[in-house]
Structures are given as C-alpha cells and as structure tokens.
Scaffold this motif. Structure first.
Motif, PDB file in Angstrom:
ATOM      1  N   THR A 124      -4.277  -9.235   7.365  1.00  9.63           N
ATOM      2  CA  THR A 124      -3.756 -10.018   9.038  1.00  9.63           C
ATOM      3  C   THR A 124      -3.083  -8.709   9.994  1.00  9.63           C
ATOM      4  OG1 THR A 124      -1.639  -9.848   7.783  1.00  9.63           O
ATOM      5  CG2 THR A 124      -2.157 -11.637   7.741  1.00  9.63           C
TER       6      THR A 124
ATOM      7  N   LYS B   4      -3.433  -8.794   2.662  1.00  2.00           N
ATOM      8  CA  LYS B   4      -3.089  -9.152   3.811  1.00  2.00           C
ATOM      9  C   LYS B   4      -3.465  -8.023   4.582  1.00  2.00           C
ATOM     10  CE  LYS B   4      -0.411 -11.549   1.125  1.00  2.00           C
ATOM     11  NZ  LYS B   4      -0.493 -11.541  -0.057  1.00  2.00           N
TER      12      LYS B   4
ATOM     13  N   GLU C 221       0.298 -15.461   6.423  1.00  2.00           N
ATOM     14  CA  GLU C 221      -0.694 -15.440   5.768  1.00  2.00           C
ATOM     15  C   GLU C 221      -1.805 -15.947   5.487  1.00  2.00           C
ATOM     16  OE1 GLU C 221       0.452 -15.262   0.786  1.00  2.00           O
ATOM     17  OE2 GLU C 221       1.593 -13.997   2.050  1.00  2.00           O
TER      18      GLU C 221
ATOM     19  N   LYS D  89       4.366  -5.966   2.145  1.00  2.00           N
ATOM     20  CA  LYS D  89       3.953  -6.692   1.495  1.00  2.00           C
ATOM     21  C   LYS D  89       2.520  -5.690   0.700  1.00  2.00           C
ATOM     22  CE  LYS D  89       4.370 -11.176   4.098  1.00  2.00           C
ATOM     23  NZ  LYS D  89       4.033 -12.083   4.829  1.00  2.00           N
TER      24      LYS D  89
ATOM     25  N   ASP E 169      -4.619 -17.470   2.197  1.00  2.12           N
ATOM     26  CA  ASP E 169      -4.495 -17.067   0.975  1.00  2.12           C
ATOM     27  C   ASP E 169      -5.715 -17.809   0.868  1.00  2.12           C
ATOM     28  OD1 ASP E 169      -4.508 -16.871  -1.422  1.00  2.12           O
ATOM     29  OD2 ASP E 169      -2.578 -17.306  -1.749  1.00  2.12           O
TER      30      ASP E 169
END
Length: 266
Positions: A155, A152, A30, A193, A32
C-alpha cells in the motif's frame, strides 16, 4: 516448507479489500490476499435476514472457477469463524476438517485427489502440520500461501516508487511509507502497521514511541499510513422491534474481488 511449493503465477480465487467511508468518499486501507475468515459472512447475513444478493457471491465465484467440493482445514485458533466457514462450504459442497481431526483425515485422504481452500498456520499440530504441507505439494490450493501479496508494504508503493501521480489507485489509499531509518516520518495523525498484521493485531494509532523505535531499524518491519478523515454515514437498519430506522454510523466495508478485480461480494 513453503519454499518447496511451486505456484507459478497462481493467485487466490478471491481476495478481500478493506474500505472505510471518509470525508473524501470511500478509501482503501488494506488489501488482504490470504484472508478467508469472512468469506461466508455475507452469505450468512443474507440468509438470516432474507436479503437479495447485489453481487454474484463468493460461493458462486468459487463454483464457476471449478472449486466445488473444496476442503478447508480449520486451525484451532480460527474456531471463532467456524459458522462462516461452514456456511460458505455448505454452499459449494465443501468439507471442513478441524485441526484436532487433521491427523486422522490425512491418513485417510493423503493419496486422494484433494483440493484445499488454503493452508492455515497450525500451532497445535507439530506432527500433522508437516504432513499437511507434504501432501499439499501435489494438491491445488484455492488461496495459496503467498503472504507477501498481503504485505502492508504494497500500500506504500505509490509513494515509495514516486508514482502517486501516475497511479490512479493512489487516490483511494491513505499516504503511507515504509518505516525505517531512511524514510520520512508522518507529520500528523497516523496508523502504524506491521508488514504482516490484521484486525487488532499489529496495528497502532499515534504510537510515537513505537514509531521512533521502528524508525531506527535498517530494514522496514512496518509501515505508517496517514489517519484518514473518517466520517459517519446515514444507514438504514431494522431496530429491535423490526421497524425500519436510520442512524449515523462509521462504516467499514470489506469487498471481495476476483482475479480480474471484479467485485463478487461484500
């Protein structure tokens, strides 16, 4: 209200990358950009246990970038992190303003030259939240509310754009895809997610019923990532009697980086 802001190309002073230890080494799970909850955690741990810093520290990075004396507004639902917030702010001569005190603080400071750490989501301040947004349009913000940078979906880019071979980053990421009717489904174990999720919220392991429901959507609301082959790692630690011991643990490391991608803390 966020649409009224004009940040240009401004990025956060620091942002966080979550990694885990696997059979293939360190992997990124992840990125962030908007997380500020743990910035004081490594500083506090080093202070409590007398540990020498390996990197310059998040506090030093913020000072070097001219953010000494920054003000952090703390949402009431983030009060669990208050010790970390306070420790970080103490190291940069900053100030913490709790949500319950926000109205009074705005009245006293809305016409002053203020630098904010970030703009939190406020659930309890129906009157103060709009006033904070209005005042913040003329204040510099260390972590601008660019939540799309924490999506997300980022990614999954190497596979969505068919760039996995060309992007060196892809070797550190689990294979992932957007979740909607035009995209493929995972063949093995997976994590689901939501595009905006964090911690234990909006993340599910092998939830095939939820996977299939979201796969029927026309526009993606979530992604799936292949479950990585996590492994334990030998870690040295002090036991309850203060003796050095070793044990095998699953390990996750949150790395703080600056705008140039340099590690400043972990």
């Amino acid at each position: 209200c966020y649409r009224s802001f004009s940040y240009g190309d401004g990025l956060p002073v620091t942002f966080m990358v979550d990694t885990i230890w696997t059979a293939d080494g360190w992997r990124v799970v992840e990125v962030d950009v908007t997380n500020r909850n743990a910035m004081g955690y490594p500083l506090l741990m080093r202070h409590l246990y007398g540990l020498a810093p390996i990197w310059k520290g998040t506090d030093e990075e913020w000072r070097q970038k001219g953010w000494e004396g920054v003000v952090q507004v703390m949402a009431d639902h983030h009060r669990f992190y208050e010790p970390y917030f306070n420790f970080f702010l103490r190291n940069i001569n900053g100030q913490l303003v709790k949500e319950e005190k926000l109205g009074k603080w705005l009245k006293e400071n809305q016409d002053k030259a203020v630098r904010l750490l970030d703009i939190p989501i406020l659930f309890r301040s129906k009157l103060s939240a709009p006033r904070l947004l209005t005042a913040a349009t003329k204040w510099p913000i260390g972590i601008p509310p660019k939540h799309y940078l924490s999506s997300k979906a980022l990614t999954t880019l190497p596979w969505e754009m068919n760039l996995a071979r060309e992007m060196s980053l892809s070797k550190f990421l689990p294979v992932g895809r957007l979740l909607c009717r035009t995209r493929p489904l995972p063949s093995g174990d997976f994590f689901l997610k939501f595009l905006q999720s964090g911690g234990a919220h909006g993340t599910f392991f092998n939830d095939r019923e939820r996977l299939l429901a979201l796969h029927s959507e026309r526009k993606p609301k979530a992604i799936w990532q292949e479950a990585l082959p996590i492994r334990t790692r030998s870690v040295a630690y002090y036991d309850d009697n203060g003796r050095l011991a070793h044990g095998d643990f699953y390990v996750r490391v949150s790395i703080f980086v600056n705008q140039n991608g340099e590690v400043v803390d972990a």
